[in-house]
Design a protein around this motif. Structure first.
Motif, PDB file in Angstrom:
ATOM      1  N   GLN A 143      -8.004   8.127   3.962  1.00 58.89           N
ATOM      2  CA  GLN A 143      -9.238   7.405   3.651  1.00 58.89           C
ATOM      3  C   GLN A 143      -9.040   6.533   2.417  1.00 58.89           C
ATOM      4  O   GLN A 143      -9.458   5.367   2.380  1.00 58.89           O
ATOM      5  CB  GLN A 143     -10.378   8.395   3.413  1.00 58.89           C
ATOM      6  CG  GLN A 143     -10.973   8.980   4.669  1.00 58.89           C
ATOM      7  CD  GLN A 143     -12.130   9.900   4.340  1.00 58.89           C
ATOM      8  OE1 GLN A 143     -11.955  11.051   3.969  1.00 58.89           O
ATOM      9  NE2 GLN A 143     -13.336   9.390   4.479  1.00 58.89           N
ATOM     10  N   ASN A 144      -8.412   7.091   1.400  1.00 57.22           N
ATOM     11  CA  ASN A 144      -8.133   6.322   0.183  1.00 57.22           C
ATOM     12  C   ASN A 144      -7.189   5.158   0.474  1.00 57.22           C
ATOM     13  O   ASN A 144      -7.322   4.072  -0.079  1.00 57.22           O
ATOM     14  CB  ASN A 144      -7.519   7.234  -0.885  1.00 57.22           C
ATOM     15  CG  ASN A 144      -8.498   8.268  -1.396  1.00 57.22           C
ATOM     16  OD1 ASN A 144      -9.705   8.062  -1.345  1.00 57.22           O
ATOM     17  ND2 ASN A 144      -7.980   9.390  -1.880  1.00 57.22           N
ATOM     18  N   ALA A 145      -6.226   5.405   1.365  1.00 53.92           N
ATOM     19  CA  ALA A 145      -5.274   4.347   1.715  1.00 53.92           C
ATOM     20  C   ALA A 145      -5.961   3.194   2.424  1.00 53.92           C
ATOM     21  O   ALA A 145      -5.667   2.022   2.157  1.00 53.92           O
ATOM     22  CB  ALA A 145      -4.157   4.925   2.591  1.00 53.92           C
ATOM     23  N   VAL A 146      -6.901   3.491   3.324  1.00 51.49           N
ATOM     24  CA  VAL A 146      -7.570   2.418   4.050  1.00 51.49           C
ATOM     25  C   VAL A 146      -8.452   1.602   3.115  1.00 51.49           C
ATOM     26  O   VAL A 146      -8.581   0.377   3.262  1.00 51.49           O
ATOM     27  CB  VAL A 146      -8.382   2.969   5.246  1.00 51.49           C
ATOM     28  CG1 VAL A 146      -9.662   3.640   4.825  1.00 51.49           C
ATOM     29  CG2 VAL A 146      -8.700   1.845   6.244  1.00 51.49           C
ATOM     30  N   LEU A 147      -9.059   2.261   2.125  1.00 49.63           N
ATOM     31  CA  LEU A 147      -9.846   1.521   1.134  1.00 49.63           C
ATOM     32  C   LEU A 147      -8.942   0.578   0.340  1.00 49.63           C
ATOM     33  O   LEU A 147      -9.319  -0.568   0.041  1.00 49.63           O
ATOM     34  CB  LEU A 147     -10.551   2.500   0.193  1.00 49.63           C
ATOM     35  CG  LEU A 147     -11.692   3.313   0.809  1.00 49.63           C
ATOM     36  CD1 LEU A 147     -12.203   4.348  -0.195  1.00 49.63           C
ATOM     37  CD2 LEU A 147     -12.829   2.396   1.245  1.00 49.63           C
ATOM     38  N   PHE A 148      -7.753   1.055   0.012  1.00 53.70           N
ATOM     39  CA  PHE A 148      -6.802   0.204  -0.699  1.00 53.70           C
ATOM     40  C   PHE A 148      -6.389  -0.987   0.170  1.00 53.70           C
ATOM     41  O   PHE A 148      -6.309  -2.120  -0.306  1.00 53.70           O
ATOM     42  CB  PHE A 148      -5.562   1.014  -1.095  1.00 53.70           C
ATOM     43  CG  PHE A 148      -4.494   0.187  -1.749  1.00 53.70           C
ATOM     44  CD1 PHE A 148      -4.607  -0.176  -3.082  1.00 53.70           C
ATOM     45  CD2 PHE A 148      -3.390  -0.250  -1.032  1.00 53.70           C
ATOM     46  CE1 PHE A 148      -3.631  -0.955  -3.690  1.00 53.70           C
ATOM     47  CE2 PHE A 148      -2.411  -1.024  -1.631  1.00 53.70           C
ATOM     48  CZ  PHE A 148      -2.536  -1.380  -2.963  1.00 53.70           C
ATOM     49  N   LEU A 149      -6.128  -0.736   1.451  1.00 55.22           N
ATOM     50  CA  LEU A 149      -5.727  -1.812   2.365  1.00 55.22           C
ATOM     51  C   LEU A 149      -6.817  -2.872   2.475  1.00 55.22           C
ATOM     52  O   LEU A 149      -6.538  -4.079   2.516  1.00 55.22           O
ATOM     53  CB  LEU A 149      -5.421  -1.240   3.751  1.00 55.22           C
ATOM     54  CG  LEU A 149      -4.183  -0.337   3.863  1.00 55.22           C
ATOM     55  CD1 LEU A 149      -4.128   0.311   5.232  1.00 55.22           C
ATOM     56  CD2 LEU A 149      -2.912  -1.131   3.612  1.00 55.22           C
ATOM     57  N   ILE A 150      -8.068  -2.431   2.510  1.00 53.84           N
ATOM     58  CA  ILE A 150      -9.190  -3.368   2.670  1.00 53.84           C
ATOM     59  C   ILE A 150      -9.377  -4.233   1.431  1.00 53.84           C
ATOM     60  O   ILE A 150      -9.615  -5.442   1.526  1.00 53.84           O
ATOM     61  CB  ILE A 150     -10.491  -2.580   2.980  1.00 53.84           C
ATOM     62  CG1 ILE A 150     -10.393  -1.951   4.375  1.00 53.84           C
ATOM     63  CG2 ILE A 150     -11.712  -3.496   2.887  1.00 53.84           C
ATOM     64  CD1 ILE A 150     -11.526  -0.985   4.682  1.00 53.84           C
ATOM     65  N   HIS A 151      -9.238  -3.627   0.255  1.00 50.38           N
ATOM     66  CA  HIS A 151      -9.541  -4.336  -0.986  1.00 50.38           C
ATOM     67  C   HIS A 151      -8.328  -4.999  -1.639  1.00 50.38           C
ATOM     68  O   HIS A 151      -8.479  -5.658  -2.673  1.00 50.38           O
ATOM     69  CB  HIS A 151     -10.192  -3.365  -1.985  1.00 50.38           C
ATOM     70  CG  HIS A 151     -11.510  -2.831  -1.527  1.00 50.38           C
ATOM     71  ND1 HIS A 151     -12.622  -3.632  -1.346  1.00 50.38           N
ATOM     72  CD2 HIS A 151     -11.891  -1.572  -1.182  1.00 50.38           C
ATOM     73  CE1 HIS A 151     -13.633  -2.898  -0.936  1.00 50.38           C
ATOM     74  NE2 HIS A 151     -13.218  -1.638  -0.820  1.00 50.38           N
ATOM     75  N   ASN A 152      -7.145  -4.824  -1.060  1.00 49.94           N
ATOM     76  CA  ASN A 152      -5.936  -5.413  -1.647  1.00 49.94           C
ATOM     77  C   ASN A 152      -5.100  -6.096  -0.562  1.00 49.94           C
ATOM     78  O   ASN A 152      -3.923  -5.781  -0.368  1.00 49.94           O
ATOM     79  CB  ASN A 152      -5.112  -4.341  -2.357  1.00 49.94           C
ATOM     80  CG  ASN A 152      -5.835  -3.708  -3.524  1.00 49.94           C
ATOM     81  OD1 ASN A 152      -5.757  -4.176  -4.658  1.00 49.94           O
ATOM     82  ND2 ASN A 152      -6.558  -2.638  -3.247  1.00 49.94           N
TER      83      ASN A 152
END
Length: 341
Positions: free
Chosen positions: A218-227
């Motif tokens: 979940q944390n990784a997907v948030l990173f992918l979306i915002h970066n």
């Protein structure tokens, strides 16, 4: 089982497989003739092969450094390069490369990097790596199937299995990232089924690990979306990284003074071998990789040079990197122990 005993068993299993791989390679070949053929390898090409293999490994460290800087604002470059060798070493001696990331995470956390940031970085690098590998494999199937079928022969089914397993893993990871609650319910349901039929024992620790796994992605997907820009850079770097190791047999091919087969064909054949064995539960895919290389590259390198070329290609891309990584880890461990004294 104590961690030290697990490590010892992993090393013993690795050595056993290495002996079996050695036997598989040389059972039908004259070792003396192989050594004579190896002497025909031009030194500049040998050094270029070794450089390509080292850069291939270190590029993962560069990506870790780049992403850590994006997440926590700072990261030391040389320790990040070390993490890539740590990952290669423990991936190489554990089935299905399962030991690499946990050891990388341990080293990153011990060096003062945030546990959450380190987890997200490793998850992102792993996901992008698998995505790139699957996309490259599918493109090869769509546009170069005749070449694959010609050279792979009976191993084409193993290649398809590799494509399927890698694609399935990517799909599972994407489902976990996009639908975490549904993924958790499904994983828990499977775990409960295995417990009910007594294949597994009920374990709260296992459930906690499942929750941690879901949260990490979940944390990784948030990173992918915002970066998105950082992810694009890492994707491009991963493509270049994969190309370095897939082109290595062509460098060896030219090093033996051979001509007649283009770089693209050798590149694709090597990629097909990698995809075929990537998900097999063997440390470093030992044995099957060497066996497949001999059969698939026989017509390209000819009977005289196929085993010598494999000794160089496989020796540099795996065994050389493995022992180099081991040296890096041993030196770091000794320096760490000295600082504590």
């Amino acid at each position: 089982m104590k961690p030290s005993l697990k490590n010892q068993l992993s090393y013993l299993f690795f050595i056993l497989l290495a002996v079996l791989a050695f036997y598989t390679v040389f059972q039908d070949n004259d070792l003396g003739m192989v050594i004579v053929s190896l002497k025909n390898m031009k030194l500049p090409y040998l050094l270029l092969s070794a450089a390509a293999a080292l850069i291939f490994t270190m590029m993962e460290g560069v990506m870790i450094w780049y992403l850590l800087r994006a997440l926590q604002g700072k990261a030391q470059f040389l320790p990040c390069i070390r993490y890539s060798f740590v990952g290669f070493l423990y991936s190489g001696i554990t089935p299905s490369a399962t030991g690499g990331q946990p050891m990388q995470l341990y080293h990153m956390n011990r060096d003062g990097n945030s546990l959450s940031a380190s987890t997200v970085v490793l998850m992102t690098v792993a996901l992008v790596y698998k995505l790139v590998l699957v996309v490259m494999g599918l493109l090869m199937v769509v546009f170069q199937f005749p070449v694959l079928k010609e050279h792979l022969g009976k191993y084409v089914n193993l290649f398809y299995l590799g494509i399927f397993l890698n694609t399935a893993l990517v799909v599972v990871l994407l489902v976990v990232m996009i639908f975490p609650k549904s993924a958790r319910c499904l994983i828990i349901a499977v775990e409960n089924l295995l417990v009910s039929i007594r294949l597994l024992k009920k374990s709260e620790a296992r459930v906690q690990k499942i929750d941690l796994f879901i949260k990490s992605y979940q944390n990784a997907v948030l990173f992918l979306i915002h970066n998105k820009w950082q992810v694009a850079v890492v994707t491009a770097a991963t493509v270049l990284q994969r190309c370095l190791v897939f082109i290595l047999p062509y460098i060896v091919y030219r090093g033996f003074g051979l001509e007649g087969t283009g770089a693209l064909t050798i590149f694709m054949v090597q990629m097909s071998i990698y995809l075929a064995v990537d998900m097999l539960p063997l440390p470093g895919a030992q044995g099957i990789t060497e066996l497949m290389y001999r059969r698939v590259f026989r017509d390209i390198f000819t009977a005289e040079y196929v085993v010598p070329s494999m000794c160089v290609s496989r020796g540099i891309s795996f065994y050389f990197l493995l022992f180099f990584s081991m040296a890096v880890c041993v030196i770091h461990h000794m320096r760490f122990r000295m600082k504590k004294i």
